[in-house]
Design a protein around this motif. Structure first.
Motif, PDB file in Angstrom:
ATOM      1  N   PRO A 144      13.262  -1.856  -7.444  1.00 14.42           N
ATOM      2  CA  PRO A 144      11.846  -1.873  -7.351  1.00 14.42           C
ATOM      3  C   PRO A 144      11.134  -0.741  -7.065  1.00 14.42           C
ATOM      4  O   PRO A 144      10.245  -0.306  -7.823  1.00 14.42           O
ATOM      5  CB  PRO A 144      11.363  -3.013  -6.331  1.00 14.42           C
ATOM      6  N   VAL A 156      11.036   1.363 -10.438  1.00 15.21           N
ATOM      7  CA  VAL A 156      10.074   0.964 -11.326  1.00 15.21           C
ATOM      8  C   VAL A 156       8.788   1.419 -10.896  1.00 15.21           C
ATOM      9  O   VAL A 156       7.721   1.865 -11.784  1.00 15.21           O
ATOM     10  CB  VAL A 156      10.350  -0.685 -11.463  1.00 15.21           C
ATOM     11  N   GLU A 157       8.572   1.327  -9.683  1.00 14.43           N
ATOM     12  CA  GLU A 157       6.920   1.548  -9.158  1.00 14.43           C
ATOM     13  C   GLU A 157       6.779   3.072  -9.270  1.00 14.43           C
ATOM     14  O   GLU A 157       5.730   3.626  -9.979  1.00 14.43           O
ATOM     15  CB  GLU A 157       6.827   1.410  -7.747  1.00 14.43           C
ATOM     16  N   GLU A 195      11.112  -0.793 -20.493  1.00 15.44           N
ATOM     17  CA  GLU A 195      11.308  -2.357 -20.204  1.00 15.44           C
ATOM     18  C   GLU A 195      12.529  -2.290 -19.756  1.00 15.44           C
ATOM     19  O   GLU A 195      13.206  -3.266 -18.956  1.00 15.44           O
ATOM     20  CB  GLU A 195      11.205  -3.042 -21.588  1.00 15.44           C
ATOM     21  N   VAL A 214      12.814  -1.499 -16.416  1.00 12.73           N
ATOM     22  CA  VAL A 214      12.134  -2.611 -15.446  1.00 12.73           C
ATOM     23  C   VAL A 214      13.370  -3.598 -15.243  1.00 12.73           C
ATOM     24  O   VAL A 214      13.394  -4.190 -14.073  1.00 12.73           O
ATOM     25  CB  VAL A 214      10.956  -3.353 -16.069  1.00 12.73           C
ATOM     26  N   LYS A 269       6.185   3.411 -13.278  1.00 11.30           N
ATOM     27  CA  LYS A 269       4.871   3.053 -13.233  1.00 11.30           C
ATOM     28  C   LYS A 269       3.663   4.186 -13.277  1.00 11.30           C
ATOM     29  O   LYS A 269       2.845   4.255 -13.946  1.00 11.30           O
ATOM     30  CB  LYS A 269       4.522   1.822 -12.617  1.00 11.30           C
TER      31      LYS A 269
END
Length: 156
Positions: A100, A103-104, A92, A95, A107
């Motif tokens: 971005p 973050v990807e 969290e 993020v 994930k």
């Protein structure tokens, strides 16, 4: 009288110029300090997240290797659950702070790690660690790009 007015205008103009220049310099310094502070926070988050992922993967492997129903296995699974809670909180933070692309990449690491955790809970074989390592390397690359430190060849 005119010379005194000209002198006074010169002093006022000099003071105003000095005030404006000092204000700009202070604002620029403040922006640099904030950027450095956020970069340090991002670096800490990137490192803590990767460390937590590696810890979960290692404990999951130990849980699979432990005898079914043993105290050691229960302890490994409990440790894995605690580390998963920490990883979730770190994600969290990631993020909120990361680019971005980073973050990807995180994930994708999460998805592979969850497969490892599910296998460990079911006492099945842990998935091939090479996939997780490859995804961690991609995560590291994105973190380095976000932090502006280049993209040297390296491993997890």
């Amino acid at each position: 009288m005119i010379t005194q007015i000209v002198t006074l205008v010169g002093v006022l103009l000099g003071a105003l110029t000095s005030f404006v220049a000092t204000g700009w310099a202070e604002r620029a310094k403040h922006r640099r300090v904030l950027a450095t502070r956020w970069d340090e926070r991002k670096l800490d988050t990137y490192v803590q997240y990767a460390t937590c992922v590696k810890e979960i993967a290692a404990v999951a492997k130990r849980a699979v290797d432990a005898e079914a129903g043993s105290t050691a296995r229960a302890e490994f699974l409990a440790t894995m659950e605690q580390a998963e809670i920490q990883r979730s909180a770190l994600f969290e933070t990631l993020v909120l702070l990361a680019s971005p692309a980073a973050v990807e990449a995180a994930k994708a690491v999460n998805a592979a790690l969850w497969e490892t955790e599910i296998a460990a809970r079911g006492h099945a074989g842990v998935p091939d660690g090479a996939v997780l390592i490859e995804l961690l390397n991609a995560y590291h690359s994105q973190a380095r790009l976000d932090l502006g430190v280049g993209n040297p060849v390296g491993g997890a």
